[in-house]
Design an enzyme around this catalytic site. Structure first.
Site, PDB file in Angstrom:
ATOM      1  N   VAL D  77       0.900  -1.107   0.055  1.00 16.18           N
ATOM      2  CA  VAL D  77      -0.043  -0.109   0.127  1.00 16.18           C
ATOM      3  C   VAL D  77       0.903   1.509  -0.002  1.00 16.18           C
ATOM      4  O   VAL D  77       1.881   1.326   0.610  1.00 16.18           O
ATOM      5  CB  VAL D  77      -1.006   0.260   1.152  1.00 16.18           C
ATOM      6  N   CYS D  78       0.591   2.505  -0.894  1.00 15.93           N
ATOM      7  CA  CYS D  78       1.525   3.071  -0.997  1.00 15.93           C
ATOM      8  C   CYS D  78       0.987   4.307   0.270  1.00 15.93           C
ATOM      9  O   CYS D  78      -0.075   4.475   0.246  1.00 15.93           O
ATOM     10  CB  CYS D  78       0.803   4.387  -2.771  1.00 15.93           C
ATOM     11  N   VAL D  79       2.306   4.864   0.863  1.00 12.39           N
ATOM     12  CA  VAL D  79       2.496   5.140   1.933  1.00 12.39           C
ATOM     13  C   VAL D  79       1.241   6.411   1.714  1.00 12.39           C
ATOM     14  O   VAL D  79       1.118   7.525   2.575  1.00 12.39           O
ATOM     15  CB  VAL D  79       3.293   5.362   3.339  1.00 12.39           C
TER      16      VAL D  79
END
Lengths: 101, 107, 99, 130
Positions: D77-79
């Site tokens: 999951v892209c921060v």
């Protein structure tokens, strides 16, 4: 747009050769004098000026799309190369990965 | 710290309003982190402010290093150099002392 | 190149742009709402202008889920299931998702 | 073949997560290696731990967790996408001991670097969503 550009910039940070192509309504993203602040938005268009410091200089606009929208290169934020649909297609064909927005 | 009284800061100690920034504020912020700012620090801080003013963008650590390399030169972009100046994180603290928002990648 | 289109032509110009660009050897895969473009109607002339050497596929489960029978589709539409989708991806380079 | 995927849309609103999941099942059956699924833009909502769809509907989040458990697919999951959308609410995350707690089992949080790594490493990268 911001998040898409983050991908473009990161590719450069990973020393990937990046070719940016603007076609169709995508060309509008490059229009000068965008005043996003009147809508309380951050002006993301300014980041296009930073592309050169990330060594992203291969930026093309599609001739047919420019003509269809009556846009000339002097209305754009940054210097670009104007190429035909056919030329751009041939370049994309050589890419390892293609991202669209 | 007297210099920082009346200055609005967020949960990370970053200024809420850049309009409240001044060099004295930057020095006070650094001092409260146990850091005395030198010309070398200021070079990075000013770079950060100029970059933000020009591009309205906050780079992540990798982009930050590349942008410094291509503007201030290779030796200024090395992690060793940058971490010597800002031991707890060059990107985060250069932004903090510059009065800029905390970069998303630094939270 | 494999173009993956996921929008109906009335939602997005993606399919039109692909039809304009595609050249012999390319393939177009219609998935999700783009499978509506596979229906042969008097109004939808888009796929008729496409180069004969470009293959057009539609994802069968997405057709079925929308109640579209193959008999309603253009003759040139080739149905593929997900295994066929995977095959198309491995056979073409690059792959471009268009929106 | 090594294939990586990117999911740019939230589940339930867009078919992207479903398409990707079916694609992955078929790819694994055909013997391909799904090296990473990167959740970007609104795609981060695929990782919401507290998602509870009605019992008679597919559970997209759970499906991802099971995919990780069964096949070890790396779910990233892209921060910055997640932060922007409140998926990693600060105080809650801290209280529960870090960001990880906001995410369902099998997901991990990381930066765009992992997307780049996948792009470079994989033979094909397929984007689902808008």
């Amino acid at each position: 747009m911001q998040e898409f550009l983050d991908i473009v910039l990161m590719a450069s940070a990973f020393d990937q050769r990046v070719v940016l192509v603007f076609e169709g309504d995508g060309i509008y993203a490059l229009m000068k004098d965008q005043q996003a602040e009147v809508l309380d938005l951050k002006d993301n268009s300014l980041i296009f000026n930073a592309l050169s410091i990330y060594d992203i200089n291969d930026i093309s606009v599609e001739k047919e799309s420019m003509q269809a929208r009556s846009i000339s290169v002097d209305q754009l934020l940054i210097p670009v190369i104007t190429s035909s649909r056919h030329e751009l297609k041939q370049r994309l064909q050589l890419a390892d990965q293609v991202f669209s927005l | 710290m007297a210099a920082l009284s009346g200055i609005e800061r967020n949960e990370y100690g970053f200024l809420k309003k850049r309009s409240q920034w001044s060099e004295a504020i930057a020095e006070a912020l650094a001092l409260s982190d146990g850091l005395v700012l030198t010309a070398a620090h200021w070079e990075i801080i000013c770079f950060m402010q100029g970059y933000y003013d020009d591009y309205k963008h906050q780079p992540n650590a990798r982009l930050f290093a590349k942008a410094i390399k291509n503007t201030l030169g290779e030796e200024k972009a090395s992690s060793i150099y940058l971490y010597t100046l800002f031991p707890d994180g060059p990107l985060k603290y250069a932004n903090k002392y510059a009065g800029l928002p905390i970069p998303p990648s630094c939270i | 190149m494999l173009y993956i289109i996921n929008k109906n032509p009335s939602q997005s110009l993606a399919l039109k742009n692909c039809v304009d660009q595609a050249i012999a050897g390319d393939a177009i895969l219609l998935i999700e709402n783009a499978v509506y473009a596979a229906i042969n109607t008097a109004q939808s002339t888009l796929l008729q202008s496409l180069d004969d050497q470009v293959s057009v596929y539609a994802l069968t489960p997405d057709l079925q889920a929308r109640g579209i029978g193959l008999n309603q589709c253009y003759a040139r539409i080739e149905p593929v299931d997900y295994a066929g989708f995977v095959m198309l991806v491995t056979e073409h380079q690059p792959v471009r998702s268009c929106f | 073949m090594k294939i990586s995927l990117q999911i740019n849309a939230s589940p339930y609103q867009h078919q992207a997560a479903d398409s990707a999941w079916h694609f992955i099942q078929a790819a694994i059956l055909s013997g391909h290696d799904i090296c990473r699924v990167f959740f970007y833009h609104d795609g981060v909502f695929n990782a919401l731990r507290d998602s509870r769809p009605p019992g008679d509907e597919r559970d997209v989040v759970k499906r991802w967790s099971e995919l990780h458990a069964k096949h070890g697919v790396d779910l990233v999951v892209c921060v910055s996408s997640a932060q922007r959308r409140g998926l990693l609410e600060q105080t809650v995350a801290k209280k529960l001991g870090g960001y990880q707690s906001a995410l369902a089992d099998g997901f991990r949080i990381a930066g765009l670097g992992l997307l780049m790594e996948a792009l470079i490493d994989a033979d094909r990268h397929i984007t689902f969503g808008d």
